[in-house]
Structures are given as structure tokens and as C-alpha cells.
Design a protein around this motif. Structure first.
Motif, PDB file in Angstrom:
ATOM      1  N   GLN A  37     -12.369   1.453  -6.383  1.00  0.00           N
ATOM      2  CA  GLN A  37     -12.002   1.935  -5.061  1.00  0.00           C
ATOM      3  C   GLN A  37     -11.646   0.773  -4.137  1.00  0.00           C
ATOM      4  N   GLU A  40      -8.189  -0.349  -4.968  1.00  0.00           N
ATOM      5  CA  GLU A  40      -7.213   0.599  -4.428  1.00  0.00           C
ATOM      6  C   GLU A  40      -7.054   0.411  -2.924  1.00  0.00           C
ATOM      7  N   ASN A  41      -8.187   0.262  -2.233  1.00  0.00           N
ATOM      8  CA  ASN A  41      -8.140   0.048  -0.785  1.00  0.00           C
ATOM      9  C   ASN A  41      -7.480  -1.280  -0.439  1.00  0.00           C
ATOM     10  N   ALA A  45      -4.171  -1.852   1.818  1.00  0.00           N
ATOM     11  CA  ALA A  45      -4.164  -2.723   2.995  1.00  0.00           C
ATOM     12  C   ALA A  45      -3.005  -3.714   2.927  1.00  0.00           C
ATOM     13  N   LYS A 274     -14.949  -1.711   9.957  1.00  0.00           N
ATOM     14  CA  LYS A 274     -14.977  -1.215   8.580  1.00  0.00           C
ATOM     15  C   LYS A 274     -15.870   0.008   8.412  1.00  0.00           C
TER      16      LYS A 274
END
Length: 282
Positions: A37, A40-41, A45, A274
Motif C-alpha cells: 500500500q 502504491e501511495n 504521490a 498524513k
């Protein structure tokens, strides 16, 4: 040794920013994170950042496509075996970093450079974890990495001249301004910045003014582009607390004592941008 293949450990804010910067300048970059994850993030970004630069006409669509083609991702350090330089941008935790560096020393060629983006942990301590400590150096990028021009280069006690010169030249190649500092707690940047942020948190803790007003004083009165509390939210309150604790432990000076409010907010999971809430809501 020519440096063409770069490894970046960590796909968080700093890791994906460092990855984007190297890839934008033609390097083949492998970004590693144990969390699918997070990878992927991190890629999302990078794409968003490149889109913003393209919208501002700072990049062409061809530049964006080339940058993305230079990036690979992996879930294991084993994918970095052929890299000439690896930049560690994992969480600010010495135990985690030690495990990473020991594994890198086993995987990488003897001439490879092991760099850390640590914001406060001693590079001399990190270098002592590996068999060739002379190839260890600090490359402390600033957030947001694609835009901020400074790279703080930290020489461990063991770092040799060749390693320093290579990393210095590489920072220039990335379009950055390198500044070399001796190894010391917080180096220059965070030794000055974090106590200022901590003092702003104390001002809020003591109800001297609201968060908005404290930041306004620093922006309008001191010409800072962003207030210290908003900056803390951008950095991450957990990171700020970790750095303050390291400064306090290393110097053993009460002036580096973290504000109780900072510790409380971290305990509550209010880490800044965040997490969606810090001194401000996002």
C-alpha cells in the motif's frame, strides 16, 4: 565508479520525493517498501507531483513519461543488489535503520555508497554497523524534495573523501545546493529548526495565542513562508517528537525537552497532514 542505478528505501513523503528527483534527472531508481500500500501511495504521490509541475509548465508530458519510466518498485531489499548508491529514507528509528544497513552491506557491491536521509541519528553510529564504514554518508533532503534546493551532506567520522566528493557532485547533478556539515545531533537544519517548532508548541500549550496567530506572527513578523505549527504538521508530529527526543538524549540538555503537548498529540494519533489532523485539520 559511475552512479546510474539508485535504490531508495521507503515510499513515504521523503522516499517518494527522493525517488522522483533522481528519476527526473535520468537515473534508474528502485523504490523499496515492505508495504504494498505504501508503494502504491508513493507512486500516486509522484504522479500527482509530476502533474502539478506539468500544469505549471515546469515539465513537459515527455519529461513526465520519462521520469515515470525510470522508476521501479519492490517489496524487498534484494531488489537493490545492483545499485551503486542506496538512500535509506525509512522511519526515524535506529533499530530499523541498523537492520537495513546491515542487510545492505551484505547485498551491495563493496564500492557501493550507503546513504541515509536521517534527520537526526548519528551517521558515525550508522557507519559503525557496516564493514566498509568509509562508504557511509548522510544525504539529508528537505521536504518537498522535488522543490527544495538544499541537500545537507553529513560526513560520518569514517566517511572518506572519495565518498563525500561523489555524493557532493551527485547533489549538484540533481540541481541541488549541497552543504557539508559535521556529524552532530540534528546536524545544522534540525538542531535549529526543531527547537523553534518545539517552542511554538510550548507557546500554544501555554495559551499565549492560537495556532493561527502563532504562525501569523512568524510569517508576517519573521518573513517565514510557513508558520512553525503548520510546518510541524507538514513534517509529521511523530517525526518532530522523535527528533526532539534524540536531541535531548544526545545533548542531555533540558532546552531540548519535547513539549508535553507535542507528545500528547502523537499519542492521540494527531500526526499532522498524513493523519488528517494535527495543529490544523486537513
Amino acid at each position: 565508479m559511475a552512479i546510474t542505478r539508485i535504490g531508495v528505501i521507503g515510499a513515504g513523503t521523503m522516499g517518494n520525493g527522493i525517488t522522483q528527483t533522481f528519476a527526473r534527472h535520468g537515473f534508474q531508481v528502485t523504490m523499496v517498501d515492505t508495504s504494498p500500500q505504501a508503494l502504491e501511495n508513493g507512486l500516486a504521490a509522484i504522479r500527482a507531483s509530476l502533474a502539478k509541475l506539468e500544469k505549471k509548465a515546469l515539465l513537459s508530458p515527455a519529461d513526465t513519461a520519462l521520469t515515470l519510466s525510470n522508476i521501479a518498485t519492490a517489496g524487498s531489499l534484494a531488489a537493490l543488489a545492483g545499485c551503486e548508491l542506496v538512500v535509506e529514507a525509512a522511519t526515524e528509528n535506529a533499530t530499523i535503520k541498523e537492520s537495513i544497513f546491515r542487510e545492505l552491506a551484505r547485498l551491495l557491491p563493496a564500492e557501493a555508497i550507503l546513504a541515509s536521509n536521517t534527520s537526526s541519528i548519528s551517521l558515525t553510529r550508522i557507519a559503525a554497523w557496516v564493514e566498509r564504514p568509509e562508504r557511509v554518508v548522510g544525504m539529508h533532503f528537505m521536504n518537498p524534495v522535488p522543490l527544495m534546493p538544499l541537500v545537507e551532506i553529513i560526513r560520518a567520522l569514517q566517511t572518506d573523501d572519495a565518498t563525500h566528493q561523489q555524493v557532493h557532485a551527485l547533489a549538484v547533478e540533481l540541481g541541488k545546493t549541497p552543504v557539508t556539515v559535521k556529524d552532530g545531533p540534528g546536524f545544522v537544519s534540525n538542531r535549529i529548526l526543531m527547537p523553534m517548532i518545539n517552542e511554538a508548541v510550548f507557546a500554544l500549550y501555554e495559551n499565549l495565542a492560537s495556532a493561527e496567530d502563532i504562525d501569523t506572527v512568524m510569517k508576517l513578523g519573521m518573513n517565514h513562508p510557513i508558520g512553525p505549527l503548520a510546518l510541524a504538521d507538514l513534517i509529521g508530529l511523530d517525526t518532530c517528537l522523535a527528533i526532539m527526543n534524540i536531541l535531548h538524549d544526545e545533548f542531555r540538555d533540558s532546552k531540548y525537552r519535547a513539549c508535553p503537548l507535542l507528545a500528547q498529540m502523537v499519542a492521540a494519533g494527531r500526526l499532522g497532514r498524513k493523519s488528517g489532523k494535527g495543529f490544523y485539520s486537513y
